[in-house]
Write a protein that holds these residues in place. Structure first.
Motif, PDB file in Angstrom:
ATOM      1  N   LEU A 197      12.362 158.480  83.864  1.00  0.00           N
ATOM      2  CA  LEU A 197      13.688 159.074  83.923  1.00  0.00           C
ATOM      3  C   LEU A 197      14.422 158.509  82.718  1.00  0.00           C
ATOM      4  O   LEU A 197      14.470 157.286  82.546  1.00  0.00           O
ATOM      5  CB  LEU A 197      14.399 158.686  85.229  1.00  0.00           C
ATOM      6  CG  LEU A 197      15.785 159.256  85.469  1.00  0.00           C
ATOM      7  CD1 LEU A 197      15.749 160.781  85.609  1.00  0.00           C
ATOM      8  CD2 LEU A 197      16.403 158.636  86.715  1.00  0.00           C
ATOM      9  N   SER A 198      14.949 159.374  81.872  1.00  0.00           N
ATOM     10  CA  SER A 198      15.614 158.885  80.663  1.00  0.00           C
ATOM     11  C   SER A 198      16.816 158.025  81.049  1.00  0.00           C
ATOM     12  O   SER A 198      17.401 158.191  82.122  1.00  0.00           O
ATOM     13  CB  SER A 198      16.062 160.051  79.785  1.00  0.00           C
ATOM     14  OG  SER A 198      17.170 160.716  80.372  1.00  0.00           O
ATOM     15  N   GLU A 199      17.195 157.120  80.161  1.00  0.00           N
ATOM     16  CA  GLU A 199      18.389 156.299  80.404  1.00  0.00           C
ATOM     17  C   GLU A 199      19.608 157.189  80.590  1.00  0.00           C
ATOM     18  O   GLU A 199      20.451 156.927  81.440  1.00  0.00           O
ATOM     19  CB  GLU A 199      18.617 155.324  79.244  1.00  0.00           C
ATOM     20  CG  GLU A 199      17.679 154.148  79.241  1.00  0.00           C
ATOM     21  CD  GLU A 199      18.019 153.164  78.136  1.00  0.00           C
ATOM     22  OE1 GLU A 199      19.220 152.925  77.893  1.00  0.00           O
ATOM     23  OE2 GLU A 199      17.067 152.646  77.524  1.00  0.00           O
ATOM     24  N   ARG A 200      19.694 158.220  79.792  1.00  0.00           N
ATOM     25  CA  ARG A 200      20.815 159.160  79.874  1.00  0.00           C
ATOM     26  C   ARG A 200      20.883 159.806  81.257  1.00  0.00           C
ATOM     27  O   ARG A 200      21.939 159.844  81.882  1.00  0.00           O
ATOM     28  CB  ARG A 200      20.657 160.218  78.788  1.00  0.00           C
ATOM     29  CG  ARG A 200      21.734 161.247  78.761  1.00  0.00           C
ATOM     30  CD  ARG A 200      21.479 162.182  77.559  1.00  0.00           C
ATOM     31  NE  ARG A 200      22.221 163.397  77.718  1.00  0.00           N
ATOM     32  CZ  ARG A 200      21.704 164.572  78.036  1.00  0.00           C
ATOM     33  NH1 ARG A 200      20.406 164.713  78.227  1.00  0.00           N
ATOM     34  NH2 ARG A 200      22.465 165.626  78.167  1.00  0.00           N
ATOM     35  N   ASP A 201      19.746 160.324  81.755  1.00  0.00           N
ATOM     36  CA  ASP A 201      19.742 160.967  83.073  1.00  0.00           C
ATOM     37  C   ASP A 201      19.991 159.952  84.190  1.00  0.00           C
ATOM     38  O   ASP A 201      20.638 160.268  85.189  1.00  0.00           O
ATOM     39  CB  ASP A 201      18.430 161.716  83.317  1.00  0.00           C
ATOM     40  CG  ASP A 201      18.360 163.048  82.571  1.00  0.00           C
ATOM     41  OD1 ASP A 201      19.378 163.468  81.979  1.00  0.00           O
ATOM     42  OD2 ASP A 201      17.280 163.663  82.573  1.00  0.00           O
ATOM     43  N   ALA A 202      19.513 158.727  84.032  1.00  0.00           N
ATOM     44  CA  ALA A 202      19.730 157.691  85.048  1.00  0.00           C
ATOM     45  C   ALA A 202      21.207 157.311  85.156  1.00  0.00           C
ATOM     46  O   ALA A 202      21.656 156.872  86.216  1.00  0.00           O
ATOM     47  CB  ALA A 202      18.901 156.456  84.729  1.00  0.00           C
TER      48      ALA A 202
END
Length: 181
Positions: free
Chosen positions: A162-167
């Motif tokens: 899960l990308s940092e952005r999406d997290a």
């Protein structure tokens, strides 16, 4: 085409014609899809490849006036494709629905304006093509957190990536009113 429990969200079944050379299917037909909600020109086409099974992307949307209709199709592998109704006045506000999209089943998901969208790759190198009715507008981007307990999305696999952005996308709180179209 089959309607889902969420008004306007449509599972589109493409017809495959096969012979000794391979297969053919109509990917997009403006006349047929305009009858079920994709009644604007295609403004943008995106392509994703997700390398690891279990990886999740989403849940993204655009605020009006940049809200968009999406037609999402899997051209390689398998994905669990999820749409969340965030239309403020909808009877299914904050409800989600998922469809299994695979290269083999030739199923696409027609996602109307007012929905957040994400997916989980169920196979390595899952590949999607998205047709959008509006171009991406960075200032109009919104998102929900894929792990939000209020949404309670039943992801089929443990999260692999899960990308940092999406997290970092926000959890829904009592102040989230959805979007008004």
């Amino acid at each position: 085409m089959s309607r889902t429990p969420l008004h306007g969200l449509i599972a589109v079944q493409r017809t495959r014609i096969e012979d000794e050379r391979g297969s053919f299917s109509r990917f997009f037909c403006a006349t047929e899809l305009s009858d079920v909600g994709f009644d604007e020109p295609v403004a943008q086409i995106n392509h994703t490849v997700t390398r690891r099974s279990g990886s999740v992307r989403g849940l993204h949307f655009q605020y009006p006036p940049y809200a968009e209709v999406k037609l999402v199709s899997c051209v390689r592998g398998k994905v669990w494709d999820v749409a969340v109704d965030i239309r403020r006045d909808s009877p299914t506000f904050m409800s989600w629905h998922a469809e299994l999209l695979t290269a083999e089943n030739a199923c696409s998901l027609l996602i109307p304006k007012g929905f957040a969208h994400g997916f989980q790759a169920l196979t390595p190198d899952a590949e999607l093509i998205y047709l959008h009715s509006a171009a991406y507008e960075p200032g109009a981007e919104g998102a929900l957190n894929v792990r939000d307990p209020r949404l309670a999305i039943d992801w089929p696999l443990p999260f692999a990536d899960l990308s940092e952005r999406d997290a970092r996308h926000p959890m829904v709180d009592d102040g989230f009113l959805g979007i008004e179209l």
